[in-house]
Design a protein around this motif. Structure first.
Motif, PDB file in Angstrom:
ATOM      1  N   VAL A 183       9.018   9.013   4.853  1.00  0.00           N
ATOM      2  CA  VAL A 183       9.259  10.299   4.439  1.00  0.00           C
ATOM      3  C   VAL A 183       8.420  10.502   2.845  1.00  0.00           C
ATOM      4  O   VAL A 183       7.899  11.274   2.523  1.00  0.00           O
ATOM      5  CB  VAL A 183      10.773  10.724   4.138  1.00  0.00           C
ATOM      6  CG1 VAL A 183      10.966  11.576   3.380  1.00  0.00           C
ATOM      7  CG2 VAL A 183      11.418  10.434   5.360  1.00  0.00           C
ATOM      8  N   SER A 184       8.503   9.527   2.243  1.00  0.00           N
ATOM      9  CA  SER A 184       7.924   9.304   0.768  1.00  0.00           C
ATOM     10  C   SER A 184       6.290   9.468   0.939  1.00  0.00           C
ATOM     11  O   SER A 184       5.783  10.086   0.004  1.00  0.00           O
ATOM     12  CB  SER A 184       8.295   8.128  -0.077  1.00  0.00           C
ATOM     13  OG  SER A 184       9.422   7.930  -0.103  1.00  0.00           O
ATOM     14  N   ALA A 185       5.979   8.801   1.742  1.00  0.00           N
ATOM     15  CA  ALA A 185       4.334   8.696   2.106  1.00  0.00           C
ATOM     16  C   ALA A 185       3.739  10.072   2.595  1.00  0.00           C
ATOM     17  O   ALA A 185       2.845  10.422   2.270  1.00  0.00           O
ATOM     18  CB  ALA A 185       3.987   7.617   3.025  1.00  0.00           C
ATOM     19  N   TYR A 186       4.921  10.714   3.239  1.00  0.00           N
ATOM     20  CA  TYR A 186       4.335  12.112   3.754  1.00  0.00           C
ATOM     21  C   TYR A 186       4.848  13.277   2.822  1.00  0.00           C
ATOM     22  O   TYR A 186       3.857  13.884   2.294  1.00  0.00           O
ATOM     23  CB  TYR A 186       5.052  12.287   4.888  1.00  0.00           C
ATOM     24  CG  TYR A 186       4.405  13.553   5.664  1.00  0.00           C
ATOM     25  CD1 TYR A 186       3.178  13.874   5.960  1.00  0.00           C
ATOM     26  CD2 TYR A 186       5.453  14.504   6.336  1.00  0.00           C
ATOM     27  CE1 TYR A 186       2.591  14.962   6.476  1.00  0.00           C
ATOM     28  CE2 TYR A 186       4.910  15.689   7.064  1.00  0.00           C
ATOM     29  CZ  TYR A 186       3.458  15.998   7.155  1.00  0.00           C
ATOM     30  OH  TYR A 186       3.050  17.087   7.782  1.00  0.00           O
ATOM     31  N   LEU A 187       5.933  13.269   2.219  1.00  0.00           N
ATOM     32  CA  LEU A 187       6.586  14.474   1.485  1.00  0.00           C
ATOM     33  C   LEU A 187       5.657  14.409   0.011  1.00  0.00           C
ATOM     34  O   LEU A 187       5.475  15.314  -0.610  1.00  0.00           O
ATOM     35  CB  LEU A 187       7.729  14.440   1.425  1.00  0.00           C
ATOM     36  CG  LEU A 187       8.670  15.471   2.596  1.00  0.00           C
ATOM     37  CD1 LEU A 187       8.417  14.605   3.882  1.00  0.00           C
ATOM     38  CD2 LEU A 187      10.060  15.382   2.147  1.00  0.00           C
TER      39      LEU A 187
ATOM     40  N   HIS B 107      -6.113  11.810  -3.619  1.00  0.00           N
ATOM     41  CA  HIS B 107      -4.897  11.564  -4.089  1.00  0.00           C
ATOM     42  C   HIS B 107      -4.094  11.070  -2.734  1.00  0.00           C
ATOM     43  O   HIS B 107      -3.257  10.347  -2.774  1.00  0.00           O
ATOM     44  CB  HIS B 107      -4.040  12.565  -4.826  1.00  0.00           C
ATOM     45  CG  HIS B 107      -2.528  12.261  -5.302  1.00  0.00           C
ATOM     46  ND1 HIS B 107      -1.582  12.774  -4.626  1.00  0.00           N
ATOM     47  CD2 HIS B 107      -2.151  11.179  -6.324  1.00  0.00           C
ATOM     48  CE1 HIS B 107      -0.587  12.325  -5.113  1.00  0.00           C
ATOM     49  NE2 HIS B 107      -0.633  11.070  -5.969  1.00  0.00           N
ATOM     50  N   ALA B 108      -3.956  12.231  -1.785  1.00  0.00           N
ATOM     51  CA  ALA B 108      -3.532  11.986  -0.624  1.00  0.00           C
ATOM     52  C   ALA B 108      -3.701  10.508   0.136  1.00  0.00           C
ATOM     53  O   ALA B 108      -2.879  10.222   0.839  1.00  0.00           O
ATOM     54  CB  ALA B 108      -3.774  13.255   0.351  1.00  0.00           C
TER      55      ALA B 108
ATOM     56  N   GLY C 185      -0.975   7.806  -0.119  1.00  0.00           N
ATOM     57  CA  GLY C 185      -0.271   7.693   1.092  1.00  0.00           C
ATOM     58  C   GLY C 185      -0.275   6.001   1.364  1.00  0.00           C
ATOM     59  O   GLY C 185       0.711   5.465   1.780  1.00  0.00           O
ATOM     60  N   SER C 186      -1.570   5.603   1.328  1.00  0.00           N
ATOM     61  CA  SER C 186      -1.790   4.048   1.730  1.00  0.00           C
ATOM     62  C   SER C 186      -1.088   3.124   0.663  1.00  0.00           C
ATOM     63  O   SER C 186      -0.168   2.294   1.242  1.00  0.00           O
ATOM     64  CB  SER C 186      -3.300   3.709   1.620  1.00  0.00           C
ATOM     65  OG  SER C 186      -3.517   3.759   0.197  1.00  0.00           O
TER      66      SER C 186
ATOM     67  N   LEU D 188      -6.249   2.521   7.926  1.00  0.00           N
ATOM     68  CA  LEU D 188      -7.262   3.769   8.172  1.00  0.00           C
ATOM     69  C   LEU D 188      -7.331   4.598   6.693  1.00  0.00           C
ATOM     70  O   LEU D 188      -8.337   5.170   6.507  1.00  0.00           O
ATOM     71  CB  LEU D 188      -6.699   4.671   9.356  1.00  0.00           C
ATOM     72  CG  LEU D 188      -6.660   3.993  10.461  1.00  0.00           C
ATOM     73  CD1 LEU D 188      -5.950   5.004  11.656  1.00  0.00           C
ATOM     74  CD2 LEU D 188      -8.003   3.768  11.167  1.00  0.00           C
ATOM     75  N   LEU D 189      -6.381   4.625   6.262  1.00  0.00           N
ATOM     76  CA  LEU D 189      -6.423   5.586   4.881  1.00  0.00           C
ATOM     77  C   LEU D 189      -7.413   4.797   3.888  1.00  0.00           C
ATOM     78  O   LEU D 189      -8.070   5.215   3.048  1.00  0.00           O
ATOM     79  CB  LEU D 189      -4.910   5.726   4.337  1.00  0.00           C
ATOM     80  CG  LEU D 189      -4.145   6.770   5.124  1.00  0.00           C
ATOM     81  CD1 LEU D 189      -2.615   6.637   4.445  1.00  0.00           C
ATOM     82  CD2 LEU D 189      -4.702   8.158   4.758  1.00  0.00           C
ATOM     83  N   ALA D 190      -7.116   3.340   3.922  1.00  0.00           N
ATOM     84  CA  ALA D 190      -7.904   2.577   3.008  1.00  0.00           C
ATOM     85  C   ALA D 190      -9.450   2.635   3.229  1.00  0.00           C
ATOM     86  O   ALA D 190     -10.273   2.872   2.189  1.00  0.00           O
ATOM     87  CB  ALA D 190      -7.646   1.168   2.679  1.00  0.00           C
ATOM     88  N   LEU D 191      -9.789   2.913   4.406  1.00  0.00           N
ATOM     89  CA  LEU D 191     -10.923   2.817   4.842  1.00  0.00           C
ATOM     90  C   LEU D 191     -11.698   4.217   4.646  1.00  0.00           C
ATOM     91  O   LEU D 191     -12.716   4.097   4.364  1.00  0.00           O
ATOM     92  CB  LEU D 191     -11.151   2.455   6.434  1.00  0.00           C
ATOM     93  CG  LEU D 191     -10.887   1.315   7.007  1.00  0.00           C
ATOM     94  CD1 LEU D 191     -11.094   1.055   8.455  1.00  0.00           C
ATOM     95  CD2 LEU D 191     -12.138   0.293   6.412  1.00  0.00           C
ATOM     96  N   LEU D 192     -10.779   5.177   4.748  1.00  0.00           N
ATOM     97  CA  LEU D 192     -11.202   6.674   4.587  1.00  0.00           C
ATOM     98  C   LEU D 192     -11.580   6.846   2.772  1.00  0.00           C
ATOM     99  O   LEU D 192     -12.429   7.278   2.420  1.00  0.00           O
ATOM    100  CB  LEU D 192      -9.936   7.435   4.580  1.00  0.00           C
ATOM    101  CG  LEU D 192     -10.529   9.120   4.753  1.00  0.00           C
ATOM    102  CD1 LEU D 192     -11.633   9.313   5.576  1.00  0.00           C
ATOM    103  CD2 LEU D 192      -9.257   9.806   5.100  1.00  0.00           C
TER     104      LEU D 192
END
Length: 954
Positions: free
Chosen positions: A241-245, A346-347, A351-352, A479-483
């Motif tokens: 939830v924290s990672a998303y909201l 930032h997202a 998120g990661s 995946l987020l780190a790679l992005l």
């Protein structure tokens, strides 16, 4: 298609909720994952369209008479947010599959809440109608409240959820008032149409108040100072939830609102100062507070507040472009470019990092920095992801965060050249504030990664031995780190696809003059920005080293004396509770008589006083129909029964007299040739008397069931005054109404537009279908409330005898009759009444009857059966779950209304036609019958649920 994208999460949530307990033993996340993934793919396919200059625009008619329609608009700004919402949603759901144990957690509610939130966020960023946007906005607050309080047995979770909801809803209501002001000025709820009128409304009195109220909504939602206090406490939510909201969606809603309304307000100096100032204050405050945290999620919470302040400040600084034209305007839009790029970055990195913190907590059972350290050799993959995310947040190359940080420095340096209100020297402070905040950002980023993974390993402080997380848990953060790496190396893949279209949406006036061109690259030479970055790194390392040498990680800062914002919030809540409790205690006495006295007195004062001071009201001067002998007799009997009720010696007498009054009203309806009303009133009286009798077992003892009546002057005055007021209102409505009677319209159009000759029924299911739908909803809620209050009541063992049931000694489960004659008649009467009920239902659209009357008739038949044979018999013969029947009825009525959208018609529009059917021949069929069927089922469910609930003695 856009309205389908908003609807998908809601339909998926409904499916998951309805199939609860019937789904295979598979993790619920796998069933949910396809929805956001499909949405993400769809929005990816929209990139070439939006990049080419087109935009999606769809309208679904809803309440056209009020200018409220479901209008969805996809441009560059909404596309960027839609991709974040659906893309991050896909990764978060994948992460949650491995994070949440299906054996220990209630997964169905979790994914229902998450999908509701996803749908609400999509509705916010795609809505072009202010009222629709507000509805979705508040739904994000409600669904986030449910998500934050998911572990509701924890006091901190409940506290954090309530705090977030109170603050964001407060801001939402302020925003709603701002929207209404915009409507008053422009006469439209369409955001695009408001854009076109900006030049005409900017000088109006309500313009600045509307701007301030809308900003209040944005600041509360995006956790800007001083409304940021809800975000750290919201970290009690599960990590997904924290990672998303709190990294990609909810906290970005305020940023979206500011960006979306920039074309309206950006030309105002107040907008520039407030948005930029609040953003920079939040930036520096959040970065300092992040240094003080010992909990990893708290550190990320304050870093999120700081980063949100950075983006908000950039949006404010970008509004300076509205003060200029040509190349000067484009020059200052660099801040907006940086805002959009950093919003995306930032997202990704936040998120990661949230997911990394969840992995650390999952594998060590702690997030406390004082217990962590030396995990790099045990969790190398997690460390790598944390390193990339932290370095990107710190603004180090070659990661994407470095580029957006450099663009941030460029924007604040450009601001020095502004000359607004002759305070040019003041702008030199802005780069200094940005630079200091960046130093703290660098420092807490280093704390995040190095204090967790390096240093001394302390197994004695951990509840279990840590090890690397499974691949499924690592997939999303990897995946987020790679992005973050790919975006850093190839930043221009976003320039023309997302950033330029977003710029076009935020600065449409500038884009119309000269197209935006964005080219992001690493090296610009030895510029001021480079030297600022080097200074950040050097001083950041110094601050980090000082932090470590002083062992500040072992201390909890900010716990000193004085009042904090959280203490102010807690004190305010306690003060409001105490004050409301004191005031409420003055009039909430628990006496129904007192409550009725308050209500009737208020009506007498407000309505009666209004009539006295309103010109043009005449009473009794019109021509009325002659009064017949039978009407006089019915009224006299009615008055006799009414006056006798207060003098009744027992409850039975009072109930019978009340029933007599009701039946006299039925007779009057018959005399006035109103068969629908007469049927309804008659059946309501039957059900009401039955309910009164069933309530006997729940009433406290009274001596010999006698009611002591004491004539009190205040009650007499109120009762006479209320009756006189209502009589005068009726006479005034008949004689001096300034409006033309609407009955003519219904008479002429009931068949023409609704396909029915029974005007009353057509009114209920067509012209005023909204009223009927909400009425059955309220009835359903009231019925379920009665069920809950009776089923969940807890009676102490030392309950006084005065409040015990009159039947405590007998304790039968249900009341029933042993009269053989009654049972024999009931069998025949039941079939006749049910048949008549069905006739009323099918005939109601053209003849007296309808779903409501038919349902009451069916309920009366079931009540007769229950009285004759007992409720056990009825439940055995007709094993119907009446609470489920309520839900089915309301859902059917609601779906009938939604079905009109398929034909591009307003909500609850009805259609009818004539069809050749076997045996029956030419027959009229109308969609109103489906709606009426929903009413029929809901009313039966409501009535029987109440009867069966009150009829039980347990």
């Amino acid at each position: 298609m856009l309205h389908i994208t908003v609807l998908v999460p809601f339909l998926l949530a409904l499916m998951i909720a309805l199939l609860r307990g019937k789904l295979p033993r598979l993790h619920r996340g796998w069933m949910v994952l396809a929805g956001p993934l499909a949405l993400f793919v769809y929005f990816l396919t929209r990139i070439p369209v939006i990049k080419g200059g087109d935009s999606g625009y769809e309208t679904v008619s809803w309440i056209p008479s009020l200018g409220i329609d479901l209008v969805f608009h996809l441009d560059g700004l909404s596309l960027l947010f839609a991709l974040l919402i659906s893309g991050m949603g896909t990764l978060v759901i994948t992460y949650s599959i491995y994070y949440l144990d299906k054996r220990k957690e209630e997964l169905t509610p979790f994914y229902v809440y998450l999908l509701l939130f996803m749908g609400a966020m999509l509705g916010v960023v795609l809505s072009d109608n202010l009222m629709v946007l507000y509805g979705f906005w508040e739904l994000t607050s409600v669904s986030s409240f449910l998500l934050i309080a998911f572990w509701h047995r924890r006091q901190k979770s409940r506290y954090g959820a309530l705090k977030s909801m109170l603050i964001t809803v407060f801001g939402g209501l302020a925003m709603f008032a701002g929207f209404l002001m915009l409507y008053v000025m422009t006469g439209t709820f369409s955001i695009r149409e408001i854009w076109s009128q900006t030049g005409d409304i900017s000088g109006q009195t309500l313009f600045i108040p509307a701007m301030l109220l809308i900003l209040l909504g944005a600041f509360t939602k995006s956790a800007q100072f001083p409304f940021h206090i809800w975000l750290p406490d919201a970290m009690e939510a599960p990590t997904p939830v924290s990672a998303y909201l709190h990294s990609a969606t909810m906290v970005k809603a305020g940023l979206y609102l500011v960006a979306r309304f920039s074309p309206v307000f950006a030309g105002q100096h107040e907008w520039f100062w407030i948005v930029s100032g609040v953003g920079l204050i939040t930036l520096i405050y959040g970065s300092i507070q992040a240094m003080k945290q010992t909990d990893l999620k708290a550190l990320l919470a304050y870093s999120t507040i700081s980063q949100l302040g950075l983006i908000m400040g950039l949006l404010g600084m970008g509004s300076a472009a509205s003060f200029y034209t040509g190349e000067e305007a484009v020059y200052y839009t660099a801040a907006t470019t940086a805002a959009l790029f950093h919003l995306f970055n930032h997202a990704i990195f936040k998120g990661s990092l949230f997911m990394v913190v969840g992995i650390v907590d999952h594998e060590t059972n702690t997030r406390d920095l004082r217990k962590l350290g030396g995990l790099v050799s045990l969790m190398p993959v997690t460390f790598t992801v944390a390193l990339i995310g932290s370095f990107s947040m710190a603004g180090l190359p070659p990661f994407a965060g470095f580029l957006s940080k450099e663009m941030f420095f460029t924007a604040v340096l450009n601001i020095r050249e502004l000359d607004i209100l002759s305070v040019q020297s003041l702008f030199t402070i802005v780069p200094v504030v940005a630079w200091i905040a960046s130093i703290f950002t660098f420092a807490y980023s280093m704390i995040m990664v190095f204090h967790t993974f390096f240093g001394k390993y302390q197994p004695e402080k951990l509840d279990k031995k840590p090890h690397e997380a499974p691949f499924g848990l690592l997939l999303s953060p990897i995946l987020l780190a790679l992005l973050a790496v790919v975006t850093g190396l190839f930043p221009n893949m976003l320039s023309k696809t997302l950033i330029v279209p977003g710029m076009n949406a935020i600065h449409p006036q500038i884009a119309a003059g000269s197209p935006f061109y964005v080219n992001i690259y690493f090296w610009h030479g030895f510029t001021t920005e480079v030297w600022m970055t080097l200074g950040v790194i050097i001083l950041g390392i110094v601050v980090y080293r000082i932090y470590g040498r002083l062992s500040l990680v072992d201390k909890e800062w900010g716990r000193g004396r004085g009042y904090t914002l959280n203490q102010v919030y807690d004190g305010s809540i306690r003060l409001v509770e105490r004050t409301s409790r004191s005031i409420t205690g003055l009039y909430m006495t628990g006496s129904m008589r007192h409550y009725l006295m308050y209500i009737f007195t208020l009506i007498i004062v407000v309505v009666g006083g209004s009539m006295l001071y309103t010109d043009g009201i005449t009473l009794g001067q019109g021509e009325y129909a002659p009064i017949s002998f039978f009407e006089v007799v019915a009224v006299l009997v009615l008055l006799t029964g009414t006056l006798a009720i207060p003098f009744a010696k027992s409850r039975v007498s009072a109930i019978l007299l009340t029933g007599m009054v009701g039946y006299m009203v039925t007779l009057l309806f018959i005399l006035f040739r109103a068969p629908d009303l007469a049927l309804t009133q008659m059946i309501v009286e039957v059900v009401s008397v039955t309910l009164f009798l069933l309530c006997f077992r729940h009433l406290p003892r009274l001596g010999r069931e006698k009611v002591k009546f004491k004539l009190k002057l205040p009650k007499l005055i109120i009762s006479i005054g209320f009756g006189a007021t209502m009589t005068l209102v009726a006479l005034a409505a008949l004689d001096s109404s300034p409006f033309e009677s609407i009955s003519t319209y219904y008479t002429e159009n009931s068949y023409k537009l609704g396909g029915g000759k029974n005007i009353v029924n057509v009114l209920l299911v067509d012209f005023r279908g909204f009223d009927t739908m909400f009425e059955i909803t309220v009835l359903g809620l009231a019925s379920l409330a009665i069920y809950s209050m009776i089923k969940l009541k807890v009676e102490p063992d030392n309950k006084p005898a005065a409040v015990k049931s009159m039947f405590d000694d007998e304790k039968p489960r249900y009341s029933r009759s042993n009269d053989v004659l009654l049972q024999s008649v009931a069998k025949v009467a039941f079939v006749i009444i049910i048949t008549f009920s069905l006739y009323l239902f099918f005939a109601g659209h053209n003849n007296p009857g309808g779903g409501f009357i038919g349902a009451l008739m069916a309920a009366a038949a079931l009540i007769l059966l229950a009285i004759a044979f007992g409720m056990d018999f009825v439940e055995k013969v007709l094993p119907v779950n009446y609470r489920m029947l309520i839900a089915v009825g309301i859902l059917l009525a609601f779906l009938t209304g939604i079905g009109s959208f398929v034909f591009d018609a307003p909500f609850l529009s009805q259609a009818f036609g004539y069809f050749e059917l076997p045996v029956m021949g030419k027959t009229e069929l109308t969609t109103a019958m489906l709606f009426d069927l929903g009413v029929y089922l809901a009313v039966i469910g409501v009535t029987m649920n109440i009867i069966f609930t009150i009829g039980r003695d347990n």
